[in-house]
Design a protein around this motif. Structure first.
Motif, PDB file in Angstrom:
ATOM      1  N   VAL A 185       0.882  -1.174   0.000  1.00 36.03           N
ATOM      2  CA  VAL A 185       0.000   0.000   0.000  1.00 36.03           C
ATOM      3  C   VAL A 185       0.918   1.222   0.000  1.00 36.03           C
ATOM      4  N   ALA A 186       0.981   1.922  -1.135  1.00 36.87           N
ATOM      5  CA  ALA A 186       1.944   3.013  -1.316  1.00 36.87           C
ATOM      6  C   ALA A 186       1.818   4.100  -0.254  1.00 36.87           C
ATOM      7  N   ASP A 187       0.609   4.519   0.084  1.00 36.56           N
ATOM      8  CA  ASP A 187       0.440   5.581   1.091  1.00 36.56           C
ATOM      9  C   ASP A 187       0.921   5.118   2.467  1.00 36.56           C
ATOM     10  N   ARG A 188       0.608   3.887   2.818  1.00 35.48           N
ATOM     11  CA  ARG A 188       1.064   3.357   4.112  1.00 35.48           C
ATOM     12  C   ARG A 188       2.588   3.251   4.127  1.00 35.48           C
ATOM     13  N   ASP A 189       3.184   2.769   3.021  1.00 36.94           N
ATOM     14  CA  ASP A 189       4.640   2.657   2.950  1.00 36.94           C
ATOM     15  C   ASP A 189       5.295   4.027   3.096  1.00 36.94           C
ATOM     16  N   ALA A 190       4.722   5.056   2.460  1.00 33.44           N
ATOM     17  CA  ALA A 190       5.256   6.416   2.587  1.00 33.44           C
ATOM     18  C   ALA A 190       5.192   6.875   4.044  1.00 33.44           C
ATOM     19  N   HIS A 191       4.088   6.565   4.730  1.00 35.03           N
ATOM     20  CA  HIS A 191       3.971   6.930   6.148  1.00 35.03           C
ATOM     21  C   HIS A 191       5.001   6.174   6.986  1.00 35.03           C
ATOM     22  N   LEU A 192       5.215   4.899   6.688  1.00 36.67           N
ATOM     23  CA  LEU A 192       6.198   4.112   7.443  1.00 36.67           C
ATOM     24  C   LEU A 192       7.630   4.607   7.210  1.00 36.67           C
ATOM     25  N   ARG A 193       7.911   5.198   6.051  1.00 31.04           N
ATOM     26  CA  ARG A 193       9.236   5.767   5.769  1.00 31.04           C
ATOM     27  C   ARG A 193       9.423   7.139   6.426  1.00 31.04           C
ATOM     28  N   SER A 194       8.349   7.765   6.826  1.00 33.73           N
ATOM     29  CA  SER A 194       8.365   9.138   7.349  1.00 33.73           C
ATOM     30  C   SER A 194       8.941   9.199   8.764  1.00 33.73           C
TER      31      SER A 194
END
Length: 183
Positions: free
Chosen positions: A62-71
């Protein structure tokens, strides 16, 4: 005597899962990582492991979740581009089971963790390369590594669980001519 073995990431995986909204689990993996094993086949307790994982390679599909996890809320991959695991000792647990104790550095915090591991043995592939197989699992409290972001739910509980379960499957290839003598 130990031999150097490179981890074959094409035949290996690092997976994790964590509770979501108390009622289910989100699964993910790390796509980019590398490592090596100094393996004493006669006495695996005299072996060692060194692994480096690129935090930005987290993948939960899930691209949005992955972006949040990288944040900065979670892994802060820009500030902490790698997590590392370096073994300190390996303890026999019976049969092919071992406890792999080492330092995990994640999010700027280093903690000792124990992985329950299994050495599945060695064998030759069709091209004459010697390969070894391993499995390991552990459970970590993400708060121990400063990963504390969360959101309370109206129905009680929190959005993201604290316990992160990890499952590792490794296949390693023996490096030709890379032998060291145990001290």
């Amino acid at each position: 005597m130990t031999n150097l073995w490179d981890i074959d990431v094409g035949h290996s995986a690092i997976h994790f899962w964590v509770r979501h909204m108390v009622i289910s689990k989100v699964h993910g993996r790390f796509a980019k990582w590398s490592g090596a094993i100094q393996l004493d086949e006669q006495d695996p307790t005299r072996s060692s492991v060194d692994v480096r994982i690129e935090t930005a390679s987290i993948d939960t599909q899930v691209a949005d979740r992955d972006a949040h996890l990288r944040s900065p809320d979670f892994l802060d991959a820009a500030r902490y581009p790698q997590m590392t695991f370096r073994s300190k000792r390996i303890e026999k647990a019976g049969g092919s089971a071992y406890r792999l104790v080492g330092d995990l550095e994640l999010h700027g915090v280093t903690r000792e963790v124990t992985l329950e591991a299994e050495f599945a043995g060695t064998g030759k592939d069709p091209w004459g390369n010697e390969r070894a197989g391993f499995s390991a699992k552990a459970a970590l409290d993400r708060r121990d590594f400063g990963l504390v972001w969360n959101a309370a739910l109206e129905t009680g509980g929190v959005l993201v669980g604290e316990k992160v379960e990890i499952a590792i499957e490794l296949e390693a290839v023996k490096k030709v001519g890379a032998t060291t003598v145990a001290a």
